[in-house]
Structure formats: C-alpha cells, structure tokens
Design an enzyme around this catalytic site. Structure first.
Site, PDB file in Angstrom:
ATOM      1  N   ASP A 181       9.822  -3.228   5.708  1.00  0.00           N
ATOM      2  CA  ASP A 181      10.808  -2.190   5.485  1.00  0.00           C
ATOM      3  C   ASP A 181      11.387  -3.161   3.894  1.00  0.00           C
ATOM      4  O   ASP A 181      11.342  -2.207   3.208  1.00  0.00           O
ATOM      5  CB  ASP A 181      11.704  -1.708   6.688  1.00  0.00           C
ATOM      6  CG  ASP A 181      11.844  -0.465   5.525  1.00  0.00           C
ATOM      7  OD1 ASP A 181      10.824   0.077   5.003  1.00  0.00           O
ATOM      8  OD2 ASP A 181      12.163   0.155   6.119  1.00  0.00           O
ATOM      9  N   ARG A 227       4.485   9.719  -7.546  1.00  0.00           N
ATOM     10  CA  ARG A 227       5.682   9.168  -6.846  1.00  0.00           C
ATOM     11  C   ARG A 227       5.516   8.615  -5.822  1.00  0.00           C
ATOM     12  O   ARG A 227       6.502   7.844  -5.343  1.00  0.00           O
ATOM     13  CB  ARG A 227       6.454  10.532  -6.035  1.00  0.00           C
ATOM     14  CG  ARG A 227       7.654  11.463  -7.443  1.00  0.00           C
ATOM     15  CD  ARG A 227       7.195  12.992  -6.950  1.00  0.00           C
ATOM     16  NE  ARG A 227       8.617  12.388  -5.822  1.00  0.00           N
ATOM     17  CZ  ARG A 227       8.632  13.509  -4.870  1.00  0.00           C
ATOM     18  NH1 ARG A 227       7.360  14.320  -4.977  1.00  0.00           N
ATOM     19  NH2 ARG A 227       9.585  12.989  -3.948  1.00  0.00           N
ATOM     20  N   LYS A 228       4.352   8.629  -5.305  1.00  0.00           N
ATOM     21  CA  LYS A 228       3.814   7.430  -4.704  1.00  0.00           C
ATOM     22  C   LYS A 228       3.854   6.149  -4.686  1.00  0.00           C
ATOM     23  O   LYS A 228       2.800   6.086  -5.537  1.00  0.00           O
ATOM     24  CB  LYS A 228       2.620   8.303  -3.968  1.00  0.00           C
ATOM     25  CG  LYS A 228       3.090   9.750  -3.311  1.00  0.00           C
ATOM     26  CD  LYS A 228       1.665  10.150  -2.116  1.00  0.00           C
ATOM     27  CE  LYS A 228       0.469  10.317  -3.209  1.00  0.00           C
ATOM     28  NZ  LYS A 228      -0.830  10.995  -2.522  1.00  0.00           N
TER      29      LYS A 228
END
Ligand code: MFK
Length: 265
Positions: A181, A227-228
């Site tokens: 992450d 925005r992805k």
C-alpha cells in the site's frame, strides 16, 4: 562491532527530495546498546530487544519545531544485504533518473510537489506514521522509497523486522499489505501530485516471506482515468529470483483541503 555506513546525520540532511545522498562509505563503529548480529543480520540487543532510535520530536510543545529526522537511511538495524541494496539503489540517483524519498516519523511530506490533504491540526506527540511507529531500529519496517523521474514507477527497499511476524519465522500478510500500500501510494502520489486514498488493493501472496528478508516492492502506474489511478506492484527478493507477492491497486485523488468523505451506509 557491526558495520554501519557513514551517512550524514539525519537532522542535517536537507529536506528537499531532489537532494542526492553521497553514497555511504562503510565504517566500523562499536555496536550501540550492546547490539549484535541476529539471524538475517538484523542488529538486536542481547536479550532480543532491538536498540531504540534516537528521538528528535518528543515534547508536544517542541513537536516538529526542529528539523525532522529522515529515517530512510541506514541504521544499526539494517542487515548487510539491506545496506548493499540501498547503496545500489542510491547509485542510480546520481544521474537524476531516480530519487530517494525521505521519510519521517509523522506526516506525509515526502514529496514537496504534492499538496497534502488537510484533515486537522497536527498537535501532540501521539500520532505516528504507521510504518515509523517503532523506535527500535530493525524491529519493524525498515525501508527507503525510490521514485523514478517519470513519476510512474516507485521502488521500496524494505526489511521486515521481527515485530512483523505472523506465522513463526514469516512476515504477517498485513505487514506485506502495508508495504505494498505504501509503495503503490507513493507512486500514486507522484502521479496525482495531490492527496490520494486507497480504494482497492488486491494482493496475491505467492511465497511466504521470512522475517528479516530484504525485498523490493516495485510499483508502476498502469493507467490514469480522471481521479482514478490504477497501479500494479510486485514484491520480490533483491535478485529477482523469488516473487513473494503481486498486487493491483486503485487509488482515488481527493481534494487537498477537505477531510475524506464520511463513512457510507
Ligand atoms: C511516500 C509515501 C507514500 C505513502 C502512501 C501511503 C498510502 C496510504 C494510503 C491509505 O492507506 S489510505 C487509507 C485507506 N483508504 C481509505 O480509507 C479510503 C476510504 N474510502 C474513501 O475515502 C472514499 O471511498 C474514496 C476517497 C476512495 C472515494 O470516494 P469519493 O467520494 O472521492 O469517490 P467517488 O465515489 O466520487 O468515486 C470516484 C470514482 O472512483 C470510483 N471508485 C471509488 N471507490 C471505488 C472502489 N472502492 N472501487 C472501485 N471504484 C471506486 C467510483 O466508481 C468513481 O468512478 P467514476 O468516476 O468512473 O464514476
């Protein structure tokens, strides 16, 4: 005696990410706090407790009033393999194609070009950046992130310490997820140049990762739609012989000056 590299004191390293460290020269110094080499080369004190990190931001009043200490540099908890790979990755920064991202106990001010989301005043000594919440060198996440000049490729050199154990002798899957992450997050931040949140993280765990292993999480942006930001990540050993995990992720760019949306029903 353990070997630690002769790197500048963390507090004296300029905070600009574009700063390139001089490739460390190894010197021999007495092991701090009675440290001795542990399995996998992690420096541990006799009795199994890793030596503490020196403090820089301790009192609430003085919090971060001093220059924060960059923790993405070698310390006594780094194994020989970790140091060698760090120096290898650091050498690549010499021509500007890669840069090392500094890392601090709190905040995400790693990338000066990124305007971070403001979620409230930073006060008190309590909160810590998750990966930097242990003062014991070598106990948890030891890592340094390198970013390619394209901004679409990030590599995190990481040594997962003994406090991240899941099954005996192996790193916990959640710790590996954290590493992934963070690496894809660094890549997404560099792409977005604004705050990002993890929306999806899909991990395939392929081979158990021994505690103390030195690994590289290698993340690339795959595509950017509005925005992805879609990313991939592969976690392998430093020689690329063992692929421990691979992942895909979706990050969403969020506005910088408002908190993340409230939980939905
Ligand atoms: C250098 C060091 C770097 C360190 C980096 C550290 C990185 C750490 C990152 C984290 O750990 S963040 C913490 C974990 N993540 C969260 O807590 C996120 C919680 N969720 C949210 O806050 C919101 O759901 C989120 C910001 C992700 C999205 O809310 P928005 O209201 O901004 O999005 P919106 O609903 O408007 O959707 C925008 C687009 O994204 C899509 N989308 C949103 N969430 C999705 C999802 N979960 N799955 C698939 N698509 C999703 C959505 O369909 C839509 O697509 P389209 O534009 O095509 O219509």
């Amino acid at each position: 005696m353990i070997q630690i590299p002769n790197v500048p004191d963390g507090d004296n390293i300029p905070q600009l990410c574009h700063q390139t460290l001089v490739v460390p020269t190894a010197v021999l110094v007495p092991a701090p706090h009675g440290a001795t080499a542990a399995p996998h080369g992690i420096a541990m004190t006799i009795g199994g407790v890793p030596p503490p990190r020196p403090h820089c931001c301790v009192s609430p009043q003085a919090l971060c009033s001093v220059s924060p200490q960059d923790l993405a540099v070698p310390n006594a908890g780094w194994s020989v393999a970790m140091r060698e790979q760090f120096q290898h990755l650091l050498r690549r920064t010499a021509d500007g194609s890669w840069r090392r991202i500094p890392s601090y106990r709190r905040g995400l001010d790693y990338l000066p070009e990124v305007v971070q989301m403001v979620v409230g005043p930073v006060t008190g000594p309590g909160p810590r950046h998750f990966l930097r919440n242990l003062d014991a060198e070598g106990a948890g996440f030891e890592y340094a992130i390198f970013l390619h000049s394209s901004g679409h490729h990030a590599q995190c050199l990481c040594q997962l310490g003994p406090y991240l154990e899941g099954h005996h002798g192996f790193a916990h899957g959640g710790a590996i997820a954290t590493l992934i992450d963070t690496t894809v997050g660094a890549c997404a931040l560099a792409v977005a140049k604004t705050s990002v949140m993890t929306a999806k993280l899909n991990i395939s765990y392929l081979v158990p990762m021994p505690v103390g292993a030195v690994v590289v999480a290698d993340s690339r942006m795959e595509r950017h739609e509005g925005r992805k930001i879609f990313l991939s990540c592969r976690v392998h050993d430093t020689k690329g012989d063992t692929l421990y995990a691979e992942a895909t992720a979706l990050f969403i760019q969020v506005e910088n000056t408002k908190p993340p949306p409230a939980a939905r029903p």
